[in-house]
Design a protein around this motif. Structure first.
Motif, mmCIF file in Angstrom:
data_model
loop_
_atom_site.group_PDB
_atom_site.id
_atom_site.type_symbol
_atom_site.label_atom_id
_atom_site.label_comp_id
_atom_site.label_asym_id
_atom_site.label_seq_id
_atom_site.Cartn_x
_atom_site.Cartn_y
_atom_site.Cartn_z
ATOM 1 N N TYR A 1 16.726 -9.881 13.530
ATOM 2 C CA TYR A 1 16.547 -8.517 13.019
ATOM 3 C C TYR A 1 15.062 -8.183 12.943
ATOM 4 O O TYR A 1 14.630 -7.105 13.352
ATOM 5 N N LYS B 1 13.829 1.293 12.458
ATOM 6 C CA LYS B 1 13.767 -0.154 12.577
ATOM 7 C C LYS B 1 12.754 -0.595 13.624
ATOM 8 O O LYS B 1 11.999 -1.545 13.425
ATOM 9 N N SER C 1 26.416 -6.935 14.991
ATOM 10 C CA SER C 1 25.158 -7.044 14.262
ATOM 11 C C SER C 1 24.535 -8.406 14.545
ATOM 12 O O SER C 1 25.206 -9.306 15.029
ATOM 13 N N LEU D 1 12.727 -5.879 5.823
ATOM 14 C CA LEU D 1 14.022 -6.581 5.854
ATOM 15 C C LEU D 1 14.832 -6.246 4.612
ATOM 16 O O LEU D 1 16.056 -6.294 4.619
ATOM 17 N N GLU E 1 18.380 -13.061 10.463
ATOM 18 C CA GLU E 1 17.257 -12.334 9.877
ATOM 19 C C GLU E 1 16.064 -12.328 10.842
ATOM 20 O O GLU E 1 15.400 -11.305 11.025
ATOM 21 N N ARG F 1 23.967 -10.628 12.473
ATOM 22 C CA ARG F 1 24.721 -11.621 11.706
ATOM 23 C C ARG F 1 25.928 -12.109 12.485
ATOM 24 O O ARG F 1 26.190 -13.303 12.556
ATOM 25 N N PHE G 1 18.006 -5.331 6.102
ATOM 26 C CA PHE G 1 18.870 -6.437 6.492
ATOM 27 C C PHE G 1 19.722 -6.918 5.326
ATOM 28 O O PHE G 1 20.874 -7.291 5.501
ATOM 29 N N TYR G 2 19.122 -6.908 4.133
ATOM 30 C CA TYR G 2 19.809 -7.523 2.991
ATOM 31 C C TYR G 2 20.691 -6.572 2.208
ATOM 32 O O TYR G 2 21.586 -7.016 1.508
ATOM 33 N N ARG H 1 9.700 -9.766 2.181
ATOM 34 C CA ARG H 1 10.776 -9.138 2.933
ATOM 35 C C ARG H 1 10.782 -7.623 2.759
ATOM 36 O O ARG H 1 11.213 -6.892 3.650
#
Lengths: 309, 237, 556
Positions: free
Chosen positions: A217, C79, B60, C54, A214, B62, C58-59, C49
């Protein structure tokens, strides 16, 4: 001990070289140790390497490398002695062994084994030098220019590793406090207890990895084309060392194509010193490879040189 | 296009060692020729190809973070079991992550574990070989899963067991090509015989890890694999 | 044009049926210092967030309503432009650092933005000098202290030159000194540079007064918003816990203007209240223990392999029924003390005796461990079973104790019954802390040792934890905990030990130790210093301090 790199920053001249010139120097040493098999050449390389290690204050750690090398060199001598049949001077007629046939140990094979042991010591010492000379960070920095993602993985892992090792200790304490006795039980039971540690570590670190992702990102990772920040300066010393290393490589390769630097063991040992050209070439190569060492000496002892390089 | 290139590089890296081994043993090698340099170039090349393949593969944040964590866990594993002689979970961790996250991730996990732990222990000439061997253990597990989805518990245990030997043999390649002559299968067997017991312990350890804890580990990894796939659902205003 | 305009925002995490955010409407102006407060699970982090892009980027998950950033729908922004405009610093410095060296860490974000080299060099140099990181340029990030790490995380975000800085509980993992430093820095950014700051916090003593506006959240909704004074007045009336102790006191005392800092509080005290001579809570004579101590440490020394002497000549006794708080800066030796008491570290010199016996001699290791419970700083280190119940049974099994209903009892006590069959790794931070505690308490240890049990807990969870521990003490056990939270110690501990560099510098009843100290005292303690000594909590202050004249007392 595991919370810091094997490399230690000591502010020495050889550590201040640009990673590219330092890496080229190491690579040239390594290539020469691999192509030459002449004992004198190998000894010469060893002398340069060990002097460099000494300039980096690393003789104590080198002794560990020396000990490992001697052990492995012993194995190399044995394997060569029992498998090689090309030598003519048989010094021991051994028994018949299924896979290998009759065990005849020749003097040439033993010498070849010893020579290879020397090469092993050379290579180990060169890696030892590498460990003291180049900060892992700068290698990662260099790597990130070509393969950014792999460098990122490595950098992340290197950053997490010390935390994980100390985390393992605290998990072990927690388990001990919860009644687990790590010294009791059969090997299988003990293994089970240690695997629980790994399991907890894995669970926790995998959870943490999501937060790390995170943060990456949030800092625009993967948002498009990247640029590269340059941390290392290129100094005159780097040009000198790089040129010297490449010249040494060139000279050595020239000699190698002429058959210098190789020693023929089989069927019988050749002469150790075979003509003047071989010796001249050896000294030329050693001299060129000593350039960084000479500069290092000058940098540490002569303010004038220090200010110019 | 990038994806395809990545695949090609991956398989090239994968195949390079067997080809090399076959050439070295073909008997055409004269006694005076030096194979040490070739072996070094080959191994750096193989690792480089694999890295390049990973670079081209889309990934990614992640995935990057998870691979790094697995690599670091593998590296830390080298020390976690220090109290138990000859037992190291790194091969097992590389295999488990390759099995769950696929060949490329498996390779990166294994090779990262090798390189990173050596940042702290000191690099040696064995580093690239360790990187390659552990990396290959990881990626081959990913390939095995694709080829034999129903390999089963005992199949995987045997696979882990074999990797104990493969790992040792790959590492032996280095000393064999650099320090032994002539290069033929007899001399290779002699080198491997020297490390036989060490490799056997490694193999038994791997199999034991898998049989005793494989399912538990895979369960954890699968749990996070699920979390890694993000679902976007359109806004419902 | 407002910086952010949020309309009717609702958000569901993937695979979740309960909304994390519901019907949020708010406006954030340029240059504002906004504090978002609320308990855990209130949705404050989710809101942060969303503002940082995010969520959902992201989530994933399901989002409804709209968020406008400078008049543009945030969904339309790519982004990179969000990352350029909005910077976010997270809770744990450990998990948000990526690179191995300080310089590379700061460069990481800039490289991702694809900035030219010259620009990067300038920004890195600037931010390093501003935050005083220049000397650490080549340092291995692992080697930094917690405060330095968090500062580095801030530097890495600042180098990207965002116009909005979002901070998600940035000080929850830091010790008080580092936390103070960090918040001062943030205040400077807001005041000197005019950066918009959105701070998410649950410990409000330090940041309540520096905010321009405060938003209180609960259950994914905005409960109240206003200036610090407005919030203080409102919260005092409703009895909400989310305000600093000084404000709580004056609110409960029924005053119209409610001060929020110690300085204002002292002025108000002098104006409106009668000074009370006499040390109120100091009069209690120290309890004289006649029974044998549970644990006795005699001239204990401990040194780590690197030579650091973490414990120096420790002489301590712990008795049944005591709740002892150990205070001290990071590195003072608090954790080492607990580990030595738990028998996890063997003292180099001196003796640790449990109920008169030493481990290895009369008391076996196992018996020692089952008499002493130890909770480490990371509750996650305890959790690896599939269900909460198994976690408790695991400890019992290790000690060979039969469950016999004790599992039910502990779960009731810690109100964990709802999670009995849940995977402990799916729980929130506060719940995990309780599960870890339960897995330690399940053997009913005589001596319970807790290393920073209140870290990361919100007001309610802290109160709950405090009650459980007090209750456990009353049953005849002794609880020893380390903490940085002086307010918590003042409220619950009966005895306080202060450590400095491996030595015990002070040991005595809570009120005595804390009211003698200036820095290790509570907000109320500092406010009442010299006015009415010995008072530490708002409740005590309410009981003791009386308005100067009844006529001056303002209406409620």
């Amino acid at each position: 001990m595991l919370d810091r790199f094997f490399y230690r920053e000591k502010g020495l001249f050889l550590q201040s070289l640009h990673p590219l010139s330092a890496l080229t120097y190491i690579a040239v040493l390594l290539v020469l140790a691999l192509v030459f098999n002449h004992p004198l050449y190998l000894l010469g390389l060893l002398a340069v390497t060990v002097t460099a290690i000494k300039a980096l204050d690393g003789i104590d750690a080198w002794k560990t490398f020396l000990r490992v090398s001697l052990g492995a060199a012993f194995v190399i001598v044995i394997v060569n002695a029992i498998t090689v049949r090309a030598g003519e001077t048989i010094i021991w007629h051994g028994p018949y062994i299924p896979v290998f046939g009759r065990l005849n140990v020749s003097l040439e094979a033993v010498c070849y084994g010893a020579d290879m042991g020397l090469r092993l010591l050379d290579i180990m010492s060169i890696f030892c030098l590498y460990n003291f000379m180049i900060h892992p960070d700068r290698i990662l920095d260099l790597l990130s220019r070509f393969s950014f993602k792999s460098a990122l993985v490595l950098s992340l892992a290197a950053r997490m590793f010390p935390t994980m090792v100390s985390r393992l200790d605290s998990i072990k304490e927690v388990q001990a406090a919860r009644g687990v006795d790590f010294n009791a039980g059969t090997l299988k039971e003990k293994m089970g207890k240690y695997v629980v540690l790994m399991k907890i570590l894995l669970l926790t670190s995998m959870e943490d990895s999501m937060e790390t992702a995170e943060a990456m990102y949030a800092r625009a990772f993967g948002s498009g084309k990247r640029s590269h920040y340059v941390r290392d300066a290129w100094r005159p010393r780097d040009s000198v060392c790089l040129t010297a290393s490449l010249l040494a490589m060139g000279v050595a390769m020239y000699g190698w194509t002429k058959g210098l630097g190789t020693f023929s063991f089989y069927p019988r040992l050749a002469y150790l010193i075979d003509g003047l050209t071989g010796i001249v070439l050896l000294f030329a190569v050693i001299f060129l490879l000593s350039f960084p060492l000479i500069l290092s000496w000058g940098w540490h002892n002569c303010p004038f040189i220090k200010s110019k390089i | 296009m990038k994806k395809l290139l990545s695949r090609i590089l991956f398989w090239l890296g994968f195949a390079i060692i067997p080809i090399f081994l076959a050439t070295a043993m073909s008997g055409k090698t004269s006694i005076t020729r030096e194979w040490g340099l070739a072996a070094s170039i080959i191994i750096f090349g193989a690792v480089g190809l694999m890295y390049l393949s990973f670079e081209l593969d889309a990934s990614s944040p992640r995935e990057i973070a998870v691979i790094a964590v697995l690599g670091a866990v593998g590296a830390a594993g080298r020390f976690a079991f220090a109290a138990l002689p000859n037992i190291q979970p790194t091969t097992f961790i590389a295999i488990a992550s390759g099995y769950v996250f696929g060949p490329t991730a498996g390779f990166m996990t294994g090779s990262t574990a090798a390189l990173v732990s050596n940042f702290f222990l000191g690099q040696g000439p064995w580093t690239p070989w360790q990187m390659f061997a552990w990396g290959l253990a990881g990626s081959s597990a990913g390939i095995v899963k694709r080829l034999f989805p129903h390999i089963g518990r005992w199949g995987m245990a045997a696979f882990c067991f074999l990797w104990g030997y493969f790992f040792g043999w790959i590492l032996n390649l280095w000393s064999w090509t650099t320090f032994v002559k002539p290069l033929n299968w007899q001399s290779f067997v002699a080198v491997c015989a020297a490390s036989f017991w060490f490799d056997t312990f490694h193999a038994i350890g791997n199999a034991a890890f898998y049989l005793l804890f494989g399912t538990g580990f895979m369960k954890i990894l699968n749990r996070f694999k699920l979390k890694m796939t993000v679902t976007y659902i359109g806004a419902d205003d | 044009m407002p910086l952010y305009q949020i309309k009717n925002l609702t958000y569901f995490y993937p695979n979740s049926r309960k909304p994390a955010l519901k019907d949020i409407d708010m406006i954030i102006e340029e240059g504002e210092f906004l504090l978002i407060a609320g308990g855990s699970g209130s949705g404050k982090s989710s809101l942060a967030r969303v503002l940082a892009g995010l969520i959902p980027g992201f989530y994933g998950g399901r989002i409804g309503g709209s968020v406008f950033f400078r008049g543009k729908d945030i969904k339309q922004l790519d982004k990179r432009s969000i990352a350029r405009e909005v910077g976010i610093v997270f809770q744990d410095p450990e998990k948000q650092l990526i690179m191995t060296s300080v310089e590379a860490e700061i460069a990481f974000g800039l490289e991702n933005l694809g900035l030219p080299r010259q620009e990067m060099a300038r920004r890195i140099a600037e931010v390093m000098s501003f935050l005083g990181l220049a000397e650490l340029k080549r340092e291995f990030t692992v080697k930094l202290s917690g405060g330095q790490k968090q500062k580095l995380a801030l530097a890495a975000v600042l180098a990207m030159q965002p116009s909005v800085l979002i901070l998600d509980e940035p000080t929850s993992q830091l010790d008080p000194v580092a936390a103070e430093d960090f918040l001062n820095l943030v205040k400077r950014l807001n005041e000197d540079i005019g950066m918009t700051v959105i701070l998410i916090e649950q410990r409000l003593e330090r940041c309540f007064h520096i905010a321009d506006r405060i938003v209180l959240m609960e259950g994914g909704r905005i409960r109240f918003e206003g200036t610090p004074e407005q919030v203080a007045r409102w919260a005092a009336q409703c009895g909400e816990p989310f305000i600093p102790p000084v404000a709580r006191f004056f609110g409960k005392a029924g005053l119209n203007t409610i001060p929020v800092t110690v300085k204002e509080g002292r002025r108000m005290l002098r104006e409106k209240f009668k000074p009370s001579s006499g040390d109120f809570y100091l009069k209690h004579p120290g309890v004289v223990h006649e029974e044998e101590p549970l644990l006795r440490m005699e001239r204990v020394w401990f040194a780590y392999p690197d030579g650091r002497e973490a414990l120096q000549d420790i002489n301590l006794q712990f008795f049944a029924g005591e709740l002892v708080a150990v205070l001290g800066a990071n590195g003072a030796g608090k954790s080492t003390l607990l580990k030595t008491m738990a028998g996890l570290l063997k003292p180099g010199r001196g003796r640790v005796m449990l109920m008169g016996g030493e481990p290895g001699s009369s008391v076996s290791r196992k018996a020692w461990n089952s008499c002493v419970g130890y909770l480490s700083q990371n509750p996650s280190d305890y959790l690896f079973q599939d269900t909460v119940e198994e976690e408790l049974l695991y400890t019992l099994k290790n000690f060979g104790i039969s469950p016999n209903g004790v599992v039910d009892e502990i779960m009731d006590k810690l109100s964990l019954q709802d999670f009995r069959h849940a995977n402990p790794r799916d729980l929130s931070c506060g719940e995990r802390q309780k599960v870890a505690l339960a897995s330690v308490m399940v053997t009913r240890p005589k001596l319970l040792l807790l290393d920073e049990p209140t870290r990361g807990l919100d007001y309610r969870q802290k109160a709950e934890m405090g009650k459980v521990l007090l209750d456990y003490c009353r049953q005849g056990a002794s609880v020893v905990l380390t903490t940085h939270d002086v307010e918590f110690a003042a409220e619950y501990a009966s005895r306080v030990i202060m450590m400095f560099c491996g030595r015990i510098v002070c040991d005595g009843p809570t009120h005595q130790v804390l009211s003698e100290s200036i820095f290790y005292s509570t907000q109320i303690g500092r406010m009442c210093r010299g006015f009415a000594d010995g008072i530490l909590t708002p409740e005590e202050a309410l009981a003791v301090l009386k308005p100067a004249s009844p006529g001056k007392r303002e209406r409620k």
